[in-house]
Design a protein around this motif. Sequence first.
Motif, PDB file in Angstrom:
ATOM      1  N   ASP A  12       0.799  -1.260   0.007  1.00 15.15           N
ATOM      2  CA  ASP A  12       0.061   0.009  -0.063  1.00 15.15           C
ATOM      3  C   ASP A  12       0.786   1.119   0.092  1.00 15.15           C
ATOM      4  O   ASP A  12       1.490   1.574   1.105  1.00 15.15           O
ATOM      5  N   LEU A  20      -6.867   2.354   3.873  1.00 13.08           N
ATOM      6  CA  LEU A  20      -7.061   1.252   2.707  1.00 13.08           C
ATOM      7  C   LEU A  20      -6.486   0.007   2.899  1.00 13.08           C
ATOM      8  O   LEU A  20      -7.260  -1.139   2.593  1.00 13.08           O
ATOM      9  N   CYS A  82      -3.067   5.543  -2.597  1.00 12.66           N
ATOM     10  CA  CYS A  82      -3.778   6.946  -2.823  1.00 12.66           C
ATOM     11  C   CYS A  82      -2.748   7.968  -2.838  1.00 12.66           C
ATOM     12  O   CYS A  82      -2.245   8.256  -1.622  1.00 12.66           O
ATOM     13  N   GLU A 125      -6.970   5.062  -5.644  1.00  9.92           N
ATOM     14  CA  GLU A 125      -7.942   5.513  -5.173  1.00  9.92           C
ATOM     15  C   GLU A 125      -7.553   7.255  -5.105  1.00  9.92           C
ATOM     16  O   GLU A 125      -6.551   7.601  -4.560  1.00  9.92           O
ATOM     17  N   ASN A 126      -8.521   8.295  -5.475  1.00  9.59           N
ATOM     18  CA  ASN A 126      -8.079   9.503  -5.282  1.00  9.59           C
ATOM     19  C   ASN A 126      -9.225  10.581  -5.725  1.00  9.59           C
ATOM     20  O   ASN A 126     -10.548  10.086  -5.500  1.00  9.59           O
ATOM     21  N   CYS A 155     -19.522   7.297  -2.480  1.00  8.07           N
ATOM     22  CA  CYS A 155     -19.326   6.435  -1.009  1.00  8.07           C
ATOM     23  C   CYS A 155     -20.565   5.887  -0.124  1.00  8.07           C
ATOM     24  O   CYS A 155     -20.786   4.851   0.478  1.00  8.07           O
ATOM     25  N   ARG A 166     -15.145   9.503  -4.651  1.00  7.53           N
ATOM     26  CA  ARG A 166     -13.685   9.112  -4.900  1.00  7.53           C
ATOM     27  C   ARG A 166     -13.609   8.514  -6.403  1.00  7.53           C
ATOM     28  O   ARG A 166     -14.423   7.707  -6.586  1.00  7.53           O
ATOM     29  N   VAL A 168     -11.999   5.899  -8.338  1.00  7.84           N
ATOM     30  CA  VAL A 168     -11.317   4.515  -7.901  1.00  7.84           C
ATOM     31  C   VAL A 168     -10.758   3.985  -9.522  1.00  7.84           C
ATOM     32  O   VAL A 168     -11.518   3.831 -10.364  1.00  7.84           O
ATOM     33  N   GLN A 302     -15.374   7.601   9.136  1.00  5.36           N
ATOM     34  CA  GLN A 302     -14.652   7.241   8.127  1.00  5.36           C
ATOM     35  C   GLN A 302     -14.628   5.698   8.061  1.00  5.36           C
ATOM     36  O   GLN A 302     -13.683   5.204   7.181  1.00  5.36           O
ATOM     37  N   VAL A 330      -8.208   7.031   3.454  1.00  8.05           N
ATOM     38  CA  VAL A 330      -9.154   6.370   2.866  1.00  8.05           C
ATOM     39  C   VAL A 330     -10.086   5.631   3.740  1.00  8.05           C
ATOM     40  O   VAL A 330      -9.847   4.716   4.382  1.00  8.05           O
ATOM     41  N   LEU A 334     -14.701   1.724   1.889  1.00  9.43           N
ATOM     42  CA  LEU A 334     -14.065   1.770   0.405  1.00  9.43           C
ATOM     43  C   LEU A 334     -12.989   0.619   0.060  1.00  9.43           C
ATOM     44  O   LEU A 334     -13.153   0.105  -0.972  1.00  9.43           O
ATOM     45  N   GLY A 335     -12.121   0.786   1.068  1.00  9.42           N
ATOM     46  CA  GLY A 335     -10.848  -0.234   0.888  1.00  9.42           C
ATOM     47  C   GLY A 335     -11.529  -1.711   0.737  1.00  9.42           C
ATOM     48  O   GLY A 335     -11.119  -2.589   0.054  1.00  9.42           O
TER      49      GLY A 335
END
Length: 366
Positions: A12, A20, A82, A125-126, A155, A166, A168, A302, A330, A334-335
């Motif tokens: 990562d 993430l 990310c 991811e950004n 999300c 985000r 992806v 989060q 992240v 989502l991760g």
Amino acid sequence: MKPKTPRISAVDLFCGVGGLTHGLVRSGVDVRAGIDLDPSCRYPYEANNSAVFVERDVNEVTPAEIKSYVGGRKGYSLLAGCAPCQPFSTYSQSGRSKKRGLDWQLVSKFGELVSQVQPDLVTMENVPQLQDHEVFEQFLGNLHGYSVSASVVECIKIGVPQSRKRLVVIASKLGALEIEAVGKKGNSVRTVRQEIADLPPIAAGEKHADDPLHAASSLSEVNMKRIRASKPGGTWRDWDPELLAACHRKTTGATYPSVYGRMEWDAPAPTITTQCFGYGNGRFGHPEQDRAISLREAAMLQTFPRDYKFLADDETVTFSRLGRLIGNAVPVRLGEVIGEILVEHVRKAEKGTLRPISEELSGRLF
């Protein structure tokens, strides 16, 4: 019988505190290492994840170093990350031109490492704004030979209780990505109430005795009056005139109705930012308690677990540092969803049911 989880070993990049990584691990991915320049990330990353933290500027990371963690192992390799997104963020206006080139360079470096390492799988991811810049096209250019799918993810549709979008990217050398599967997950929208309502009450400027991260920043006398006059989901326009700040009296102030706002219990939170601990920085007021959300509440929004460790026993709470670490992370969920996609994709590859990459149809992941 639950199918066996295929072995995916990952590194990562720009790992931060491990959002993430933690999500990927939940999905069954074996994250071997996280790389980040910020030494503040070491403790939370290693305390919550069975992976080594490498304190290093990604610009100095070599392909050989990445391969030492994921190369030569049974199974499949994944490079994830990310790159810092400050030059694109609407929440980071100061110094943007100075930092822009540096952070775009990190996106390019990510792409170069993919090209040099040639992992089986890639995910990045950004922020959505990245896709409108030439550096994104350059990144995609480093994915020659991969099946690639990119999309902007809302999300709230995947179980993250905040209005966050985000970009992806998922790429694979194993075969065409099965892009239809993600939309069938059917996650219900989670709310602020579902995520943080059971945390014990605290006052502004206090922290809970059993959890130092459940700490709320102090409020000035005027801000205490303002939050008491604020309605969940309302704006500063609900206040009496004497409570208005100077910026609200200007014409330009009308474009920022959500500052000094309270969250709503039965709706998702706004995007959690690095300044989420400040009542005046957005709609970060607690739905009913007269304070901004605590650092623990921000982390839970989060989708970090309630017991995720951010502080060693001998560390003290620093709102600016912890807010930065939490806001830049992240979302764990989502991760996890990205990991679920990758795991299912590899299962299909092992069964021989994937279309060849040359026959891939264009499409979107989410």
